[in-house]
Design a protein around this motif. Structure first.
Motif, mmCIF file in Angstrom:
data_model
loop_
_atom_site.group_PDB
_atom_site.id
_atom_site.type_symbol
_atom_site.label_atom_id
_atom_site.label_comp_id
_atom_site.label_asym_id
_atom_site.label_seq_id
_atom_site.Cartn_x
_atom_site.Cartn_y
_atom_site.Cartn_z
ATOM 1 N N VAL A 108 0.847 -1.208 0.000
ATOM 2 C CA VAL A 108 0.000 0.000 0.000
ATOM 3 C C VAL A 108 0.878 1.252 0.000
ATOM 4 O O VAL A 108 0.617 2.227 -0.723
ATOM 5 C CB VAL A 108 -0.964 -0.010 1.211
ATOM 6 C CG1 VAL A 108 -1.597 1.363 1.405
ATOM 7 C CG2 VAL A 108 -2.040 -1.048 1.042
ATOM 8 N N ARG A 109 1.950 1.205 0.842
ATOM 9 C CA ARG A 109 2.849 2.367 0.895
ATOM 10 C C ARG A 109 3.478 2.628 -0.481
ATOM 11 O O ARG A 109 3.617 3.750 -0.911
ATOM 12 C CB ARG A 109 3.933 2.132 1.951
ATOM 13 C CG ARG A 109 4.542 3.449 2.458
ATOM 14 C CD ARG A 109 5.636 3.225 3.466
ATOM 15 N NE ARG A 109 5.176 2.502 4.631
ATOM 16 C CZ ARG A 109 5.833 1.487 5.191
ATOM 17 N NH1 ARG A 109 6.953 1.052 4.669
ATOM 18 N NH2 ARG A 109 5.364 0.896 6.255
ATOM 19 N N GLU A 140 3.038 5.912 -2.936
ATOM 20 C CA GLU A 140 4.170 6.666 -3.493
ATOM 21 C C GLU A 140 4.013 6.839 -4.993
ATOM 22 O O GLU A 140 4.253 7.912 -5.551
ATOM 23 C CB GLU A 140 5.479 5.930 -3.176
ATOM 24 C CG GLU A 140 5.965 6.134 -1.747
ATOM 25 C CD GLU A 140 7.104 5.199 -1.395
ATOM 26 O OE1 GLU A 140 7.409 5.130 -0.196
ATOM 27 O OE2 GLU A 140 7.664 4.540 -2.293
ATOM 28 N N ILE A 141 3.604 5.755 -5.658
ATOM 29 C CA ILE A 141 3.444 5.803 -7.121
ATOM 30 C C ILE A 141 2.345 6.795 -7.502
ATOM 31 O O ILE A 141 2.507 7.622 -8.396
ATOM 32 C CB ILE A 141 3.108 4.395 -7.685
ATOM 33 C CG1 ILE A 141 4.319 3.477 -7.507
ATOM 34 C CG2 ILE A 141 2.697 4.456 -9.154
ATOM 35 C CD1 ILE A 141 4.015 2.009 -7.731
ATOM 36 N N LEU A 142 1.201 6.711 -6.769
ATOM 37 C CA LEU A 142 0.048 7.558 -7.105
ATOM 38 C C LEU A 142 0.121 8.952 -6.479
ATOM 39 O O LEU A 142 -0.716 9.807 -6.752
ATOM 40 C CB LEU A 142 -1.257 6.878 -6.661
ATOM 41 C CG LEU A 142 -1.573 5.552 -7.342
ATOM 42 C CD1 LEU A 142 -2.712 4.834 -6.639
ATOM 43 C CD2 LEU A 142 -1.957 5.789 -8.799
ATOM 44 N N ASP A 143 1.104 9.130 -5.600
ATOM 45 C CA ASP A 143 1.275 10.408 -4.887
ATOM 46 C C ASP A 143 -0.015 10.824 -4.158
ATOM 47 O O ASP A 143 -0.557 11.910 -4.359
ATOM 48 C CB ASP A 143 1.702 11.504 -5.869
ATOM 49 C CG ASP A 143 2.186 12.743 -5.120
ATOM 50 O OD1 ASP A 143 2.597 12.579 -3.954
ATOM 51 O OD2 ASP A 143 2.116 13.849 -5.680
ATOM 52 N N MET A 144 -0.550 9.916 -3.358
ATOM 53 C CA MET A 144 -1.779 10.211 -2.591
ATOM 54 C C MET A 144 -1.670 9.652 -1.171
ATOM 55 O O MET A 144 -0.895 8.751 -0.885
ATOM 56 C CB MET A 144 -3.003 9.636 -3.296
ATOM 57 C CG MET A 144 -3.004 8.125 -3.366
ATOM 58 S SD MET A 144 -4.425 7.469 -4.231
ATOM 59 C CE MET A 144 -5.707 7.730 -3.057
#
Lengths: 177, 302
Positions: B111-112, B116-120
């Motif tokens: 999830v982390r 990070e990938i989705l910046d949310m």
């Protein structure tokens, strides 16, 4: 009003205040609760005992005012709807015509107290249904009533110790406002 | 003159009786009016209630020690009686949960990474800061289910803060005094909490019924609720944070879904008050630039 009448009025007023003080103590104790397993033990009918054993020497008019105040105090302290217990207590006291407990023996007092509790349960149920449009959990009320019956002998003994039942010098006093 | 005095003395008891009757009738009338007014307006005698709460929190704070002692005695006695059986169950549970622990760590890591990938930010809204308090008295009367806490404005408690026990959500603060506060329990008739199923994420409103078992209401036709579903706060409406555990669905009879609260059946003594500011609407928290004052940008029509 002569000196004797003034003194009698003062004495009857002091008995009323003693009844009120006893009522406040029982009201605070009525806020206690016990969570034992699945059972939730409450003492909401505890202040009824003080109405039942109200000092026979107390002034009747002042008693009405004190009982009203006691009911409001119980309503506020228990976070209930304001006026509910004041109304119930007044109805009980007017129906009794003052304290009854001192005028009878233990068994008779217990019998009448059970009847009064049944009346109060009906009263609370009706008020809940009419004013709040909700049916009160009657089983919970009955259980609370049974719990207060367990405390009854203790309070009966205590009111004799305090002299609430003593009518010796009360006859001349009771009539005063 | 003498006869007049005698007549006055003769009439005195009757006058007194009449006065008593008038007082009784007036007081009953006032009580009835107060009862009806209180039904309409909850703030009646508000300052009186706050002072009474402050006073009773102090008195009940002292009385609560022996009461909780008696409760603990019963709980300990029951626990000791079942100690052997419970020990076996707990060992089995530990073995079962080891697999879930590894799975949880793995999921947390993934999830982390996705965040990070989705910046949310998708983490729980539950604030880390908690205020410890004691529930000095719990009132489960015929009309109100509430608890009195021994902290108030002195510990920065505010109306709306969630109150948790170690088992789950206990209620929320409805009144704050100087050194005390009043918590409305989830079982109270006036309690309405937006909840969801942890399994299916179906939404509902948890409605108190002044009984031990609150029910789920306002359920949509396509909602997926089942027995043993864990009920948690959904955070909808922004009143409470998302993720507080509440209880499990126990029965689904007569189109009513009953919920057994995790806090039920245990004596509640120490609680946490969780500070949380409800999400404000744009109208209540406006910024300077609004649609009417906004200047047209390049190429925009005014």
């Amino acid at each position: 009003m002569n000196e004797k009448e003034s003194a009698n009025s003062l004495v009857s007023f002091s008995w009323t205040l003693q009844g009120l003080a006893f009522g406040v103590v029982l009201s605070i104790m009525a806020l206690m609760n016990l969570e034992i397993g699945r059972f939730h033990v409450e003492f909401i009918f505890l202040p009824l005992l003080v109405l039942y054993f109200w000092p026979v020497k107390a002034s009747h008019s002042w008693s009405l005012i004190c009982i009203f105040m006691l009911g409001i105090f119980h309503d506020i302290a228990s976070n209930g709807p304001i006026g509910l217990w004041a109304l119930v207590y007044l109805i009980v006291f007017v129906t009794l015509g003052g304290g009854l407990g001192g005028k009878a023996g233990f068994r008779k007092s217990l019998f009448w107290f059970i009847l009064i509790q049944a009346g109060v349960i009906v009263c609370v149920y009706v008020i809940g249904y009419v004013v709040f449009a909700q049916s009160v959990n009657i089983l919970q009320l009955l259980m609370n009533g049974v719990i207060v019956l367990c405390v009854f002998p203790l309070v009966f003994w205590f009111h004799i110790i305090l002299g609430f039942a003593n009518e010796d010098d009360g006859a001349s006093v009771r009539g005063h406002i | 003159m003498n006869a007049r005095n005698q007549l006055q003395r003769y009439n005195q008891p009757q006058k007194r009786r009449n006065l008593r009757r008038i007082i009784a009738v007036w007081l009953i009338f006032i009580s009835l009016m107060m009862l009806i007014s209180d039904r309409q307006q909850k703030s009646m005698l508000a300052s009186g209630r706050l002072n009474a709460d402050d006073l009773s929190s102090k008195v009940m704070g002292v009385l609560a020690y022996p009461i909780r002692g008696v409760e603990t005695l019963f709980v300990n006695w029951k626990s000791r009686a079942n100690a052997y059986h419970e020990n076996i169950l707990l060992k089995e549970e530990v073995i079962r949960l080891r697999g879930y622990e590894n799975k949880a760590h793995d999921l947390e890591m993934r999830v982390r990474r996705f965040e990070e990938i989705l910046d949310m930010e998708t983490s729980t809204e539950i604030p880390a800061r908690k205020i410890v308090a004691r529930a000095v008295s719990e009132s489960k009367g015929p009309f109100v289910h509430s608890a009195l806490l021994n902290v108030g404005k002195n510990k920065s408690i505010r109306v709306g803060y969630a109150v948790m026990s170690i088992d789950g959500l206990y209620g929320h603060v409805v009144r704050v005094g100087r050194v005390s506060s009043r918590t409305l329990l989830l079982t109270d008739l006036n309690s309405r909490i937006s909840v969801m199923s942890q399994r299916s994420q179906s939404r509902a409103i948890l409605v108190g019924q002044n009984s031990d078992r609150p029910v789920l209401s306002y359920i949509s036709a396509d909602a997926d609720w089942a027995v043993d579903d864990r009920v948690i706060t959904s955070g909808d409406g922004g009143v409470l944070p998302r993720g507080f555990v509440i209880g499990t669905v126990v029965d689904m009879d007569n189109q009513e879904i009953g919920v057994k609260l995790f806090t039920q059946g245990h004596p509640v003594d120490w609680v946490w008050v969780v500070p949380y500011s409800p999400t404000q609407t744009p109208e209540s928290d406006p910024i300077i630039e609004t649609a009417t004052t906004r200047k047209p940008q390049n190429g925009e029509q005014p």
